[in-house]
Scaffold this active site. Structure first.
Site, PDB file in Angstrom:
ATOM      1  N   GLY A 115       0.685  -1.239  -0.083  1.00  0.00           N
ATOM      2  CA  GLY A 115       0.147   0.023   0.012  1.00  0.00           C
ATOM      3  C   GLY A 115       0.693   1.203   0.172  1.00  0.00           C
ATOM      4  O   GLY A 115       2.043   1.132   0.238  1.00  0.00           O
ATOM      5  N   CYS A 116       0.137   2.281  -0.219  1.00  0.00           N
ATOM      6  CA  CYS A 116       1.009   3.512  -0.428  1.00  0.00           C
ATOM      7  C   CYS A 116       1.353   4.215   1.000  1.00  0.00           C
ATOM      8  O   CYS A 116       2.392   4.473   1.172  1.00  0.00           O
ATOM      9  CB  CYS A 116       0.408   4.749  -1.206  1.00  0.00           C
ATOM     10  SG  CYS A 116      -1.520   4.951  -0.452  1.00  0.00           S
ATOM     11  N   TRP A 117       0.398   4.166   1.729  1.00  0.00           N
ATOM     12  CA  TRP A 117       0.865   4.547   3.380  1.00  0.00           C
ATOM     13  C   TRP A 117       1.662   3.672   3.733  1.00  0.00           C
ATOM     14  O   TRP A 117       2.778   4.328   4.625  1.00  0.00           O
ATOM     15  CB  TRP A 117      -0.636   4.671   3.968  1.00  0.00           C
ATOM     16  CG  TRP A 117      -1.751   5.957   3.745  1.00  0.00           C
ATOM     17  CD1 TRP A 117      -2.598   5.762   3.225  1.00  0.00           C
ATOM     18  CD2 TRP A 117      -0.946   7.344   4.154  1.00  0.00           C
ATOM     19  NE1 TRP A 117      -3.124   7.122   3.046  1.00  0.00           N
ATOM     20  CE2 TRP A 117      -2.227   7.951   3.695  1.00  0.00           C
ATOM     21  CE3 TRP A 117      -0.047   8.217   4.518  1.00  0.00           C
ATOM     22  CZ2 TRP A 117      -2.288   9.335   3.545  1.00  0.00           C
ATOM     23  CZ3 TRP A 117      -0.130   9.299   4.673  1.00  0.00           C
ATOM     24  CH2 TRP A 117      -1.256  10.012   4.075  1.00  0.00           C
ATOM     25  N   TYR A 287       7.285  10.576  -1.463  1.00  0.00           N
ATOM     26  CA  TYR A 287       7.256   9.575  -2.656  1.00  0.00           C
ATOM     27  C   TYR A 287       5.775   9.951  -3.428  1.00  0.00           C
ATOM     28  O   TYR A 287       5.029  10.559  -2.865  1.00  0.00           O
ATOM     29  CB  TYR A 287       7.319   8.058  -2.405  1.00  0.00           C
ATOM     30  CG  TYR A 287       6.331   7.672  -1.105  1.00  0.00           C
ATOM     31  CD1 TYR A 287       5.400   6.698  -1.368  1.00  0.00           C
ATOM     32  CD2 TYR A 287       6.730   7.952   0.010  1.00  0.00           C
ATOM     33  CE1 TYR A 287       4.634   6.272  -0.412  1.00  0.00           C
ATOM     34  CE2 TYR A 287       5.966   7.483   1.219  1.00  0.00           C
ATOM     35  CZ  TYR A 287       5.015   6.618   1.023  1.00  0.00           C
ATOM     36  OH  TYR A 287       4.336   6.224   2.111  1.00  0.00           O
ATOM     37  N   GLY A 293       4.253   4.379  -4.600  1.00  0.00           N
ATOM     38  CA  GLY A 293       3.070   3.763  -3.654  1.00  0.00           C
ATOM     39  C   GLY A 293       2.039   2.900  -4.124  1.00  0.00           C
ATOM     40  O   GLY A 293       1.167   2.556  -3.711  1.00  0.00           O
TER      41      GLY A 293
END
Length: 316
Positions: A115-117, A287, A293
């Site tokens: 995931g991005c987070w 980023y 991400g």
């Protein structure tokens, strides 16, 4: 040999971004399903089984369904949903997470795209936990702001259609978020972080921060200690898209923290800010939420799985 790639869910934000990054590559044949057959299970099953690599850009339940439709022993899978993020049978697709992770991905049949987070937290904390500078039971708080494209088509429509869209909107304020298990597991934490994400009024890009009260630690590291641990960790990882910014203890602000600074690339930059007198520090990551991400990471993982130049189709 030309590899056949099927993006199941190519009409979504992540799928479209992946397709754009793969367009024009002569080493790939992109299989595509007609728009009127995207919900036709038999049509999807046919392409899933015809592909050398299937990239799933779907909600969790639909991703599980797609995996169940693969009846051969050859189709390899990159899944961008959260369905398999902590499944031990799936390789985690953050290639820079460990010095051997790229090899794990390259040899895996099933890869779960991160995931991005979670990537900002994992990138900043895992090296510090492994170096024993931060204990696994430290009470982690994790903050950040991301572009609205991270919320998918509905959020994109809300922001781009609003006359006065919100400039800064915290969410997930019940402190229950689908990324939390992934964060704790791969950052090697045994205590769930307190996570406060924010959506900003910009399309893509993100900046995340982990504040550290160093006076809570039995042995108190300096800012230079933290920076050296991160710099050494990522210097040992070949073909890394993660870089560590120089440490400047007098720095009060940085243009490098602009969440949009790496848009369109697969780069992540880590920053360390510290005040040794106050025994406080912040680890920041910058980023592209649609690049490193999401879609950029998927293409990086695809390149590893195909054994081609890991940077092919990716801007650094």
């Amino acid at each position: 040999m030309v590899a056949k790639i099927f993006i199941d869910g190519e009409a979504g934000t992540t799928g479209l971004q992946i397709r754009d990054r793969l367009a024009g590559r002569r080493d790939l044949e992109l299989l595509s399903i007609p728009a009127d057959r995207r919900k036709d299970i038999s049509a999807r099953a046919e392409l899933l089984n015809a592909a050398d690599v299937a990239i799933l850009c779907l909600p969790d339940d639909a991703a599980r369904e797609s995996v169940s439709l693969i009846t051969n022993s050859t189709t390899r899978v990159i899944d961008a949903s959260t369905a398999f993020r902590t499944d031990p049978e799936w390789a985690y697709g953050f290639a820079e997470m460990d010095k051997d992770q790229a090899d794990v991905i390259a040899n895996a049949r099933f890869v779960t795209n991160p995931g991005c987070w979670p990537q900002g937290l994992i990138a900043g904390l895992r090296p510090l936990v492994e170096a024993r500078l931060v204990p696994a039971d430290y009470p982690i708080s994790y903050h950040g702001v991301s572009g609205y494209t991270g919320g998918g088509k509905q959020m994109i429509a809300e922001y781009e259609g609003a006359a006065t869209p919100s400039q800064y909107m915290p969410y997930a304020l019940t402190f229950v978020h689908k990324h939390l298990p992934e964060m704790a597991f791969y950052a090697r934490l045994n205590r769930t972080p307190l996570f406060e994400p924010v959506v900003g009024n910009f399309a893509q890009g993100m900046t995340t921060t982990v504040p550290l009260h160093l006076d809570l630690l039995a042995e108190i590291p300096t800012g230079r200690d933290l920076h050296a641990a991160l710099a050494d960790y990522y210097a040992a990882i070949p073909d890394s898209f993660v870089q560590v910014a120089p440490f400047d203890p007098a720095q009060t602000k940085s243009a490098g923290l602009d969440p949009q600074v790496h848009n369109g690339t697969n780069t992540m930059t880590l920053h360390v800010f510290a005040n040794d007198d106050r025994q406080q520090a912040v680890i920041a990551a910058v980023y592209d939420n649609l690049g490193k991400g999401a879609s950029g990471a998927a293409v990086q993982n695809l390149n590893l799985m195909l054994g081609v130049d890991v940077a092919m189709g990716l801007a650094a």
